[in-house]
Write a protein that holds these residues in place. Structure first.
Motif, mmCIF file in Angstrom:
data_model
loop_
_atom_site.group_PDB
_atom_site.id
_atom_site.type_symbol
_atom_site.label_atom_id
_atom_site.label_comp_id
_atom_site.label_asym_id
_atom_site.label_seq_id
_atom_site.Cartn_x
_atom_site.Cartn_y
_atom_site.Cartn_z
ATOM 1 N N PRO A 180 0.801 -1.237 0.000
ATOM 2 C CA PRO A 180 0.000 0.000 0.000
ATOM 3 C C PRO A 180 0.834 1.288 0.000
ATOM 4 C CG PRO A 180 -0.967 -1.580 1.489
ATOM 5 C CD PRO A 180 0.329 -2.175 1.028
ATOM 6 N N THR A 181 2.000 1.255 0.631
ATOM 7 C CA THR A 181 2.859 2.437 0.632
ATOM 8 C C THR A 181 3.362 2.743 -0.777
ATOM 9 O OG1 THR A 181 3.548 1.926 2.880
ATOM 10 C CG2 THR A 181 4.918 3.464 1.643
ATOM 11 N N ALA A 182 3.753 1.722 -1.502
ATOM 12 C CA ALA A 182 4.221 1.919 -2.873
ATOM 13 C C ALA A 182 3.094 2.436 -3.763
ATOM 14 C CB ALA A 182 4.775 0.618 -3.438
ATOM 15 N N GLN A 183 1.904 1.922 -3.579
ATOM 16 C CA GLN A 183 0.763 2.386 -4.368
ATOM 17 C C GLN A 183 0.478 3.859 -4.086
ATOM 18 O OE1 GLN A 183 -2.566 -0.279 -3.753
ATOM 19 N NE2 GLN A 183 -1.164 -2.016 -3.658
ATOM 20 N N ALA A 184 0.504 4.227 -2.801
ATOM 21 C CA ALA A 184 0.265 5.627 -2.442
ATOM 22 C C ALA A 184 1.370 6.530 -2.992
ATOM 23 C CB ALA A 184 0.181 5.768 -0.932
ATOM 24 N N LEU A 185 2.593 6.044 -2.999
ATOM 25 C CA LEU A 185 3.700 6.831 -3.535
ATOM 26 C C LEU A 185 3.555 7.065 -5.029
ATOM 27 C CD1 LEU A 185 6.398 8.174 -2.870
ATOM 28 C CD2 LEU A 185 7.497 5.994 -3.357
ATOM 29 N N ILE A 186 3.113 6.063 -5.756
ATOM 30 C CA ILE A 186 2.895 6.210 -7.200
ATOM 31 C C ILE A 186 1.833 7.270 -7.469
ATOM 32 C CG2 ILE A 186 1.998 5.048 -9.258
ATOM 33 C CD1 ILE A 186 3.319 2.470 -8.133
ATOM 34 N N VAL A 187 0.723 7.166 -6.755
ATOM 35 C CA VAL A 187 -0.392 8.097 -6.977
ATOM 36 C C VAL A 187 -0.007 9.518 -6.560
ATOM 37 C CG1 VAL A 187 -2.756 8.646 -6.302
ATOM 38 C CG2 VAL A 187 -2.117 6.282 -6.806
#
Length: 108
Positions: free
Chosen positions: A67-74
């Motif tokens: 989830p951290t990587a997903q939030a960073l991408i967005v």
């Protein structure tokens, strides 16, 4: 005495011109902030949907994108969109205002 009157008139004209330039600068930055925020919202939606969908469906993404990587991408896409659009808007507005000022100066 006439010199003081002339100087004070000149100072008032300069202060009025400075106030007008300050108001234009504030308007430019406000327009840039609004345009940047709109672009950030669009970029967030445009990147969140495929990122979240791929994190659920693609095996590699499911294994490697927490989830951290997903939030960073967005959030990276949203931040980039904000600053790029805000910068372009401020520059375009300033350019338009400088051309307007130049045309007004030529008429006088």
């Amino acid at each position: 005495m006439t010199r003081n009157v002339a100087e004070s008139t000149l100072e008032r004209c300069n202060l009025a011109s400075l106030d007008q330039k300050l108001a234009l600068a504030k308007r430019c930055s406000h327009e840039g902030a609004i345009a940047g925020a709109k672009a950030a919202v669009v970029a967030t939606i445009a990147t969140a949907i495929p990122t979240l969908a791929s994190a659920r469906m693609v095996p590699w993404a499911r294994a490697n994108l927490n989830p951290t990587a997903q939030a960073l991408i967005v959030s990276t896409a949203a931040g980039l969109a904000y600053f790029i659009v805000a910068d372009k808007t401020v520059l375009a507005t300033a350019r338009r205002n400088s051309f307007n000022d130049a045309s007004l100066s030529n008429k006088h």
